[in-house]
Design an enzyme around this catalytic site. Structure first.
Site, PDB file in Angstrom:
ATOM      1  N   ILE A 176     -18.221 -39.112  10.362  1.00  0.00           N
ATOM      2  CA  ILE A 176     -17.096 -38.171   9.708  1.00  0.00           C
ATOM      3  C   ILE A 176     -16.417 -39.173   8.659  1.00  0.00           C
ATOM      4  O   ILE A 176     -15.726 -38.444   7.745  1.00  0.00           O
ATOM      5  CB  ILE A 176     -16.018 -37.841  10.613  1.00  0.00           C
ATOM      6  CG1 ILE A 176     -15.445 -38.925  11.475  1.00  0.00           C
ATOM      7  CG2 ILE A 176     -16.628 -37.039  11.560  1.00  0.00           C
ATOM      8  CD1 ILE A 176     -14.468 -38.565  12.462  1.00  0.00           C
ATOM      9  N   ALA A 177     -16.769 -40.326   8.451  1.00  0.00           N
ATOM     10  CA  ALA A 177     -16.219 -41.156   7.503  1.00  0.00           C
ATOM     11  C   ALA A 177     -16.760 -42.220   7.838  1.00  0.00           C
ATOM     12  O   ALA A 177     -17.457 -42.838   8.469  1.00  0.00           O
ATOM     13  CB  ALA A 177     -14.575 -41.344   7.664  1.00  0.00           C
ATOM     14  N   HIS A 178     -16.365 -43.391   6.652  1.00  0.00           N
ATOM     15  CA  HIS A 178     -16.782 -44.794   6.837  1.00  0.00           C
ATOM     16  C   HIS A 178     -15.700 -45.500   6.305  1.00  0.00           C
ATOM     17  O   HIS A 178     -14.852 -45.068   5.501  1.00  0.00           O
ATOM     18  CB  HIS A 178     -18.014 -45.008   5.711  1.00  0.00           C
ATOM     19  CG  HIS A 178     -17.865 -44.616   4.398  1.00  0.00           C
ATOM     20  ND1 HIS A 178     -17.215 -45.379   3.380  1.00  0.00           N
ATOM     21  CD2 HIS A 178     -18.282 -43.548   3.657  1.00  0.00           C
ATOM     22  CE1 HIS A 178     -17.182 -44.647   2.238  1.00  0.00           C
ATOM     23  NE2 HIS A 178     -17.862 -43.407   2.428  1.00  0.00           N
ATOM     24  N   GLY A 180     -13.716 -50.001   6.400  1.00  0.00           N
ATOM     25  CA  GLY A 180     -13.993 -51.208   5.918  1.00  0.00           C
ATOM     26  C   GLY A 180     -14.847 -52.050   7.004  1.00  0.00           C
ATOM     27  O   GLY A 180     -15.667 -52.997   6.707  1.00  0.00           O
ATOM     28  N   LEU A 181     -14.764 -51.581   8.240  1.00  0.00           N
ATOM     29  CA  LEU A 181     -15.473 -52.132   9.403  1.00  0.00           C
ATOM     30  C   LEU A 181     -16.924 -51.449   9.780  1.00  0.00           C
ATOM     31  O   LEU A 181     -17.403 -52.014  10.774  1.00  0.00           O
ATOM     32  CB  LEU A 181     -14.794 -52.629  10.420  1.00  0.00           C
ATOM     33  CG  LEU A 181     -13.734 -53.663  10.357  1.00  0.00           C
ATOM     34  CD1 LEU A 181     -12.929 -54.008  11.598  1.00  0.00           C
ATOM     35  CD2 LEU A 181     -14.477 -55.052   9.631  1.00  0.00           C
ATOM     36  N   GLY A 182     -16.976 -50.410   9.292  1.00  0.00           N
ATOM     37  CA  GLY A 182     -18.114 -49.348   9.602  1.00  0.00           C
ATOM     38  C   GLY A 182     -18.014 -47.782   9.729  1.00  0.00           C
ATOM     39  O   GLY A 182     -17.070 -47.488   9.376  1.00  0.00           O
ATOM     40  N   TRP A 183     -19.101 -47.469  10.155  1.00  0.00           N
ATOM     41  CA  TRP A 183     -19.045 -45.779  10.354  1.00  0.00           C
ATOM     42  C   TRP A 183     -18.104 -45.526  11.192  1.00  0.00           C
ATOM     43  O   TRP A 183     -18.164 -45.949  12.250  1.00  0.00           O
ATOM     44  CB  TRP A 183     -20.497 -45.535  10.425  1.00  0.00           C
ATOM     45  CG  TRP A 183     -21.219 -45.556   9.262  1.00  0.00           C
ATOM     46  CD1 TRP A 183     -22.326 -46.327   8.829  1.00  0.00           C
ATOM     47  CD2 TRP A 183     -21.391 -44.458   8.144  1.00  0.00           C
ATOM     48  NE1 TRP A 183     -22.828 -46.155   7.590  1.00  0.00           N
ATOM     49  CE2 TRP A 183     -22.328 -44.836   7.133  1.00  0.00           C
ATOM     50  CE3 TRP A 183     -20.562 -43.382   7.871  1.00  0.00           C
ATOM     51  CZ2 TRP A 183     -22.399 -44.345   5.937  1.00  0.00           C
ATOM     52  CZ3 TRP A 183     -20.907 -42.711   6.694  1.00  0.00           C
ATOM     53  CH2 TRP A 183     -21.855 -43.255   5.727  1.00  0.00           C
ATOM     54  N   LYS A 200     -16.054 -46.050  16.137  1.00  0.00           N
ATOM     55  CA  LYS A 200     -16.036 -46.958  14.945  1.00  0.00           C
ATOM     56  C   LYS A 200     -17.099 -48.028  15.441  1.00  0.00           C
ATOM     57  O   LYS A 200     -16.959 -48.965  15.744  1.00  0.00           O
ATOM     58  CB  LYS A 200     -14.627 -47.549  14.488  1.00  0.00           C
ATOM     59  CG  LYS A 200     -14.624 -48.035  13.130  1.00  0.00           C
ATOM     60  CD  LYS A 200     -13.348 -48.528  12.705  1.00  0.00           C
ATOM     61  CE  LYS A 200     -12.889 -49.707  13.849  1.00  0.00           C
ATOM     62  NZ  LYS A 200     -11.956 -50.350  13.127  1.00  0.00           N
ATOM     63  N   ASP A 305      -3.937 -54.074   6.841  1.00  0.00           N
ATOM     64  CA  ASP A 305      -4.902 -53.302   5.647  1.00  0.00           C
ATOM     65  C   ASP A 305      -4.058 -51.885   5.516  1.00  0.00           C
ATOM     66  O   ASP A 305      -4.778 -50.934   5.657  1.00  0.00           O
ATOM     67  CB  ASP A 305      -6.112 -53.127   6.071  1.00  0.00           C
ATOM     68  CG  ASP A 305      -6.840 -52.593   4.917  1.00  0.00           C
ATOM     69  OD1 ASP A 305      -6.506 -52.727   3.808  1.00  0.00           O
ATOM     70  OD2 ASP A 305      -8.281 -51.868   5.131  1.00  0.00           O
TER      71      ASP A 305
END
Length: 765
Positions: A176-178, A180-183, A200, A305
């Site tokens: 559903i998204a990507h 900074g640390l992964g899919w 994640k 972040d």
């Protein structure tokens, strides 16, 4: 064994702290006893890739407090918050009860699944050195897996999980998204009623820093329990489809909505034009999410972040997502994840802190309310646009000052706590809404006491001493050893407090008693003693906004008005939502004859809170001195009936209508003046009413001596007298004779009779 508390699950909590059936983390005592929270809600998992920032040094520098003797900037280090809530806020309270924020409908999670999950080439960077990787060349698409040409670190942007694959009890439905640390994968929990969850993973399973971050999440993020922070449910591993090596996945609750990045992108103004969010709406978001930061900070954690991508709105709730960058404050070894344009400049050298976290909140507010986010990663990477570049910043000066403080390059000059920033943001929101909606939004100050006197209740400029006495006083810190002692002196005149204060056994231990002695010396006009005591206080305790405030009072009382204004400006910079420094700056400007500046500051206070009656009088005087008589009369007349100064304000309004009216006083004006006088005469003592009648009749007579108003109505009267020279003179004669009868001094009585004879119209007898 401890039973799982998840509804519908009959499992127990294992030794690792997770349910052996559904995998849900136990709720630790530390989380249950967390600090203040905000009403939370559901959020979508809309992420964008983040740029990483590697720490280049581990030294944590300590900053010193600013001194009010040689600085115009107030340090945050010794300035604590006053008051504020310590419990979790109610759900559905987005907007702090001040503004209605448009809700964002929750989304069906299945509609979020990406048909062709890919990381855009423009967002592919090496996780080790930050160099671009996976970019196309000569018209050919870039590789999604390979090695960095600069440092040879392996990279992979391919999803590791496919739809239909099972990771333990979780059935993967798709990407559903990507981030900074992964899919980010949507999955279904087959052990707990098929609930939606999010997995994640890692962009690069060979990235040691990313793996360490994932392990860190499992270690302490499961303990985080706050309604405005996405809940970590579990931590699972699954073999990499290529290498067979175990890859870690964080299991989080799924929450559907839109990121604030998307909310900003979708926003359209009343004319249908795209643009930044309304400032009130953006501030409401920040106020709602700041308690989540305060909660993390109370646990010794920093988020690192924060940006519009990582805060989600669903209906009327907000939730902080993407916990991959969260680390412990004392962690000197873990990589620090952040995003260019949002991350504080000192991070690489000094590491994260409360102040660096709040810096990201300030930057996010700036992005939501002004320029396109790309400008904050280029032109304004470490700065803010000027008010001349962003009209919103010029329109809302206090908001701009808040952004300046939150994003100051020096961490010591920023807000020292999330609660403190939220307090000032709430006060700024009241000011913003008062201007935008043209109605007051009052609220009690958390730093200053209420207004107890007004320096001048007339159209005349106030005396310096009265201005100093009228300015609000900083609230006493309830935790100070001398707080109860000072409360007992509340009814004692300030000057008479000196002996009790100096003899108090708490003097050496109480900052508040020491500061009260500074105030007493200032009130007595003993400025050398006041300066000496304040210097001693500052040497012992460091500088904070109170030392700047009291030094400003000393300088104002001693007539050094320009220097006093510098001190009050420093307090305004530090506490942009507070009305007290604006009142002080308005008074300084008025005393210096800068009536435009005076009207601006007085107007900011009065427009927001009509409880500050001194601001109404100050605003009216400033307007009158800049030739805006009608606006001044309206300002005087706006003093509420509940105020003890309501009658004085109406008298000042009447007198304002009489100033320099020999050429423009109309029949309509005379009718207005007559009505105002009639109202006042019923409330004033006879002597006062007769003197006021003389002013009214004299002004009207002067006007008639130049020219008769063309709009006089036949038979029109003024204080029961026809508007002609003879009648007005007879009215003046009557007023003088009435005053003579009231006079107790024989010489004064004779003088008044002579004046009555002088104004009496000539007769043949």
């Amino acid at each position: 064994m401890t039973a799982c508390l998840e509804p519908g699950c009959d499992g127990t909590i294992d030794a690792d702290g997770y349910c052996d059936t559904c995998g849900t983390a136990a709720a630790p005592a530390a989380a249950r006893q967390g600090a203040a929270g905000a009403g939370g809600g559901h959020a979508a998992s809309s992420r964008t890739a983040t740029a990483t920032s590697s720490r280049t040094g581990t030294a944590r520098t300590s900053s010193t407090s600013a001194s009010s003797r040689n600085s115009n900037s107030v340090s945050s280090r010794t300035r604590g918050s006053r008051g504020g809530s310590t419990g979790r806020s109610r759900r559905g309270n987005l907007g702090a009860g001040l503004i209605e924020v448009p809700p964002v409908p929750a989304k069906n999670p299945l509609t979020e699944i990406m048909a062709n999950p890919q990381v855009p080439e423009a967002k592919r960077y090496c996780s080790n050195c930050g160099a671009p990787v996976g970019r196309g060349r000569d018209g050919n698409p870039g590789r999604t897996e390979g090695f960095c040409r600069k440092c040879r670190t392996a990279f992979s942007f391919e999803p590791k999980l496919r739809a239909g694959e099972h990771v333990g009890q979780y059935e993967v439905l798709g990407c559903i998204a990507h981030g900074g640390l992964g899919w980010i994968y949507l999955a279904k929990d087959n052990n707990v009623s098929g609930r939606w969850v999010v997995l994640k993973g890692l962009l690069d399973s060979g990235d040691a820093d990313a793996m360490a971050a994932a392990a860190a999440e499992r270690r302490f993020l499961a303990e985080v329990n706050h309604p405005s922070i996405v809940q970590i449910l579990n931590f699972v591993q699954h073999p990499d489809p290529t290498t067979g090596a175990p890859v870690g996945y964080i299991v989080m609750e799924y929450v559907g909505g839109s990121s604030l990045k998307q909310v900003r992108a979708d926003f359209r103004d009343s004319g249908g034009q795209a643009g930044p969010l309304p400032v009130g709406q953006a501030i409401a978001y920040a106020i709602e999410i700041l308690p989540a930061f305060g909660y993390l900070h109370s646990l010794g954690l920093v988020y690192n972040d924060f940006k519009p991508d990582n805060i989600i709105q669903s209906e009327e709730q907000l939730k902080l997502i993407d916990m991959g960058g969260v680390i412990q404050m004392d962690d000197e070894d873990s990589a620090i994840y952040g995003t260019k344009g949002y991350q504080a400049p000192e991070i690489a050298q000094d590491g994260p802190s409360v102040e660096s976290d709040l810096y990201t909140v300030g930057r996010t507010l700036a992005v939501l309310t002004s320029l396109d986010s790309r400008a904050y990663q280029t032109t304004y990477l470490d700065s803010l646009p000027s008010p001349s570049e962003v009209p919103l910043f010029a329109r809302h000066e206090s908001f701009y000052k808040l952004l300046q403080r939150a994003t100051d390059k020096d961490p010591a000059m920023r807000f020292g706590s999330a609660e403190q920033m939220a307090q000032q943001l709430t006060a700024v929101l009241r000011e913003v809404l008062s201007l935008e909606e043209d109605k007051p939004h009052p609220g009690a100050s958390v730093m200053f006491g209420p207004e107890v006197r007004v320096p001048s209740t007339s159209a005349e400029r106030p005396e310096l001493r009265e201005v100093v006495r009228a300015l609000p006083v900083p609230l006493v810190d309830r935790d100070d050893p001398g707080a109860q002692f000072l409360a007992g002196l509340g009814a004692v005149d300030l000057v008479e407090q000196r002996f009790a204060l100096e003899k108090s056994p708490l003097l050496a231990a109480s900052q508040e008693i020491q500061l009260r002695l500074v105030l007493v010396a200032t009130s007595e006009g003993d400025f050398s003693t006041a300066v000496r005591k304040l210097d001693e206080f500052e040497n012992a305790n460091g500088g904070d906004w109170r030392t700047f405030w009291y030094r400003g009072l000393i300088q104002l009382a001693s007539g050094v008005i320009t220097q006093a204004a510098r001190m009050f400006t420093a307090v305004y910079d530090a506490l942009p939502g507070e009305p007290a420094p604006k009142l002080a700056l308005g008074a300084c400007a008025e005393l210096l004859g800068d009536f435009e500046t005076a009207s601006r500051y007085y107007g900011m206070v009065w427009r927001t809170d009509t409880g500050y009656v001194s601001a109404a009088f100050g605003l009216a005087r400033a307007l009158l001195n800049t030739g805006r008589r009608d606006a001044a009369v309206r300002a005087f007349g706006a003093v509420p009936q509940t105020s003890t100064h309501h009658t004085a304000a109406n008298e000042a309004a009447l007198r304002a209508l009489l100033v320099d009216r020999d050429r423009d006083l109309s029949g309509a004006d005379l009718s207005d003046i007559d009505a105002r006088y009639s109202w006042l005469a019923a409330r004033l003592d006879p002597e006062h009413a007769n003197w006021l009648a003389l002013e009214v009749l004299t002004a009207a007579g002067t006007r008639l001596g130049v020219q008769t108003p063309t709009d006089l109505v036949p038979g029109q009267k003024l204080i029961d007298r026809h508007v002609d020279d003879r009648s007005l003179r007879l009215g003046m004669e009557q007023a003088y004779r009435s005053l003579a009868r009231l006079a107790t001094d024989r010489a004064k009585r004779i003088e008044l009779v002579d004046q009555a004879n002088a104004v009496r119209p000539r007769t043949l007898i």
